[in-house]
Design a protein around this motif. Structure first.
Motif, PDB file in Angstrom:
ATOM      1  N   HIS A 160      39.193 -11.279   7.596  1.00 32.96           N
ATOM      2  CA  HIS A 160      38.166 -10.341   7.152  1.00 32.96           C
ATOM      3  C   HIS A 160      37.709 -10.655   5.729  1.00 32.96           C
ATOM      4  O   HIS A 160      36.512 -10.573   5.402  1.00 32.96           O
ATOM      5  N   SER A 164      33.929 -11.623   4.671  1.00 31.84           N
ATOM      6  CA  SER A 164      33.257 -10.742   3.707  1.00 31.84           C
ATOM      7  C   SER A 164      32.584 -11.499   2.579  1.00 31.84           C
ATOM      8  O   SER A 164      31.702 -10.947   1.904  1.00 31.84           O
ATOM      9  N   LYS A 167      28.809 -11.513   3.068  1.00 36.15           N
ATOM     10  CA  LYS A 167      28.172 -10.210   3.263  1.00 36.15           C
ATOM     11  C   LYS A 167      26.692 -10.209   2.911  1.00 36.15           C
ATOM     12  O   LYS A 167      25.926  -9.395   3.439  1.00 36.15           O
ATOM     13  N   GLY A 172      26.996  -9.593   9.040  1.00 33.72           N
ATOM     14  CA  GLY A 172      27.526  -8.239   9.199  1.00 33.72           C
ATOM     15  C   GLY A 172      28.284  -8.025  10.493  1.00 33.72           C
ATOM     16  O   GLY A 172      29.303  -7.329  10.521  1.00 33.72           O
ATOM     17  N   LYS A 173      27.806  -8.612  11.588  1.00 33.90           N
ATOM     18  CA  LYS A 173      28.487  -8.453  12.875  1.00 33.90           C
ATOM     19  C   LYS A 173      29.876  -9.062  12.819  1.00 33.90           C
ATOM     20  O   LYS A 173      30.854  -8.473  13.302  1.00 33.90           O
ATOM     21  N   SER A 176      32.212  -6.804  10.426  1.00 31.06           N
ATOM     22  CA  SER A 176      32.655  -5.541  11.019  1.00 31.06           C
ATOM     23  C   SER A 176      33.649  -5.778  12.151  1.00 31.06           C
ATOM     24  O   SER A 176      34.581  -4.986  12.348  1.00 31.06           O
ATOM     25  N   SER A 177      33.494  -6.875  12.885  1.00 39.09           N
ATOM     26  CA  SER A 177      34.396  -7.164  13.996  1.00 39.09           C
ATOM     27  C   SER A 177      35.789  -7.540  13.519  1.00 39.09           C
ATOM     28  O   SER A 177      36.769  -7.374  14.250  1.00 39.09           O
ATOM     29  N   THR A 179      37.248  -6.340  10.686  1.00 41.89           N
ATOM     30  CA  THR A 179      37.889  -5.263   9.934  1.00 41.89           C
ATOM     31  C   THR A 179      39.169  -4.858  10.649  1.00 41.89           C
ATOM     32  O   THR A 179      39.197  -4.760  11.881  1.00 41.89           O
ATOM     33  N   ARG A 194      38.616   2.504  15.078  1.00 40.21           N
ATOM     34  CA  ARG A 194      37.337   1.811  15.240  1.00 40.21           C
ATOM     35  C   ARG A 194      37.395   0.476  14.526  1.00 40.21           C
ATOM     36  O   ARG A 194      36.414  -0.001  13.967  1.00 40.21           O
ATOM     37  N   LYS A 195      38.561  -0.122  14.546  1.00 36.48           N
ATOM     38  CA  LYS A 195      38.787  -1.444  13.983  1.00 36.48           C
ATOM     39  C   LYS A 195      40.033  -2.029  14.631  1.00 36.48           C
ATOM     40  O   LYS A 195      40.807  -1.308  15.281  1.00 36.48           O
ATOM     41  N   ARG A 375      28.477  -5.876  21.414  1.00 34.12           N
ATOM     42  CA  ARG A 375      29.177  -5.381  20.235  1.00 34.12           C
ATOM     43  C   ARG A 375      30.582  -4.947  20.628  1.00 34.12           C
ATOM     44  O   ARG A 375      30.816  -4.509  21.745  1.00 34.12           O
TER      45      ARG A 375
END
Length: 442
Positions: A160, A164, A167, A172-173, A176-177, A179, A194-195, A375
């Protein structure tokens, strides 16, 4: 790799000093490789069997582990235990002499292998939108080349952190995936995440004085708080009658690892000794030995804390693909089923097929476009996992429902690590053709 791997020029970066592999690797202990991560794996997918298993077996890197040699060791409350071999006829696979041979065969598919090499930055070049890689995100960093596409075959905080750095470059996809959070917890809490949530495992590699026969070569352990797996590596290698020592691997439960988390790149000596003694004592109890029966015979040992050993939830996508930013991620967590070696490899194949289609087909297929649009949707996996992951086609003891950490110790989780987590690829060396594109795999 894919059937058109000659269309790509692949550079593989891995932090391993002795070999590639991450969790599918072996560590040297007194001159012999010991399986300190993956213990074995199974196969139920025809594509996985044909593209991965059969080729590795033909190369001599993979062997079968007989179902009479491995099973479940159930520990009684009063001490002592009962071993029951699987005896189900399912083929279980192990690396020949350890897992380094598998990683060595797979890495021949890359055009360039850079190890040990840490990748700490990915930035997009302004003129042609290619990705520039570097060892860190500062001006004095080592430059690692320019690439058309970046694939991260890794998870955890380090993956991650790397993503990052992009960024401001449309990733972004990917960010976030990747995280994540750490530590086993009650299933209700996992379901609310949600991670990506990752569990930890302590792996202790031990050299015992003398030759010892425990009546099995490998066993999932149930009925205790600390020990989840034991393997007699010496017997597993077929060396039990020719050596004067016995090499063991003991692996902890996810709860014990969570409650005894330390910086895994610099495990304090006192903590390593504590973990070793705890797991050996638990092993003695599980087979009904008097205390100190084997603890007093420990001649050498190493401890490894796998901070990101196994995913506890899954992404419900075959892989993370972002054609606009030219980035992707693969791993055992890219599935709806319980994570395992098979799901990791199938994730890599899904991405390879999509990239082959994207770069080599006159028109991108609807299947690839659907994968690009997908997603992640985090959920509990279909099927249960042990502390060592899932083994399709067989039933292994599932991790018990975890207590919240505050109930057990009041400690804290966390942790970091640089171990590579990539798995997958074809074993057969593809004929080389002039490279038309550059592709980075990590």
């Amino acid at each position: 790799s894919s059937s058109s791997s000659s269309s790509f020029h692949v550079t593989l970066f891995d932090t391993g000093e002795r070999a590639c592999g991450g969790r599918m690797s072996s560590k040297a202990l007194d001159g012999e490789d010991v399986d300190h991560a993956v213990q074995y794996f199974t196969s139920t997918e025809p594509e996985f069997q044909e593209r991965f298993v059969q080729g590795l077996a033909a190369s001599g890197a993979l062997a079968e582990w007989h179902d009479s040699k491995v099973g479940v060791l159930t520990t009684a409350k009063e001490g002592g235990g009962t071993f029951k071999a699987f005896g189900d006829g399912l083929k279980r696979y192990v690396g020949v002499g350890g897992y380094r041979a598998i990683a060595d065969v797979l890495s021949t598919n890359a055009d360039v292998v850079c190890r040990p090499q840490w990748v700490g930055s990915m930035r997009r070049r302004g003129d042609d939108a290619k990705w520039e890689l570097a060892s860190s995100d500062n001006e004095r960093a080592k430059k690692l080349g320019t690439y058309d596409f970046v694939v991260i075959a890794h998870n955890g905080k380090c993956a991650h952190r790397l993503a990052s750095t992009a960024k401001d470059d449309g990733a972004g996809k990917l960010i976030s995936s990747l995280t994540c959070a750490f530590g086993i917890r009650p299933s209700q809490e996992i379901e609310q995440q949600r991670k990506l949530l990752l569990s930890s495992v302590w792996s202790v590699m031990i050299v015992l004085e003398g030759a010892h026969d425990f009546g099995f070569e490998g066993a999932h352990v149930v009925g205790g708080d600390t020990l989840s797996w034991v393997s007699n590596i010496t017997a597993k290698r077929g060396d039990a009658n020719v050596t004067k020592v016995t090499r063991l691997v003991l692996q902890s439960t996810a709860e014990y690892a969570r409650d005894n988390k330390v910086p895994q790149e610099a495990v304090p000596k006192a903590k390593a000794q504590e973990v070793m003694e705890t797991l050996v004592t638990a092993f003695e109890r599980s087979i009904g030995c008097e205390p100190n029966t084997y603890l007093g015979k420990v001649a050498n040992y190493k401890c490894q804390l796998w901070g990101a050993a196994n995913p506890l939830n899954v992404a419900n996508v075959p892989c993370v693909l972002d054609l606009k930013s030219r980035t992707a991620a693969v791993g055992d967590w890219c599935t709806s089923d319980a994570p395992c070696v098979q799901t990791a490899v199938m994730s890599a194949y899904a991405l390879a097929d999509a990239l082959n289609d994207f770069y080599n087909s006159p028109q991108v297929s609807a299947k690839t476009l659907k994968l690009d649009a997908a997603r992640v949707r985090w959920s509990l996996p279909r099927g249960a996992s042990s502390a060592q992951g899932c083994f399709p086609g067989t039933s292994v003891p599932a991790m018990r429902e975890a207590l919240p950490m505050s109930v057990r110790t009041g400690g804290r989780g966390g942790g970091r690590g640089r171990g590579g987590h990539g798995r997958g690829g074809r074993n057969a060396k593809q004929p080389k053709a002039p490279a038309t594109r550059a592709l980075l795999a990590m």
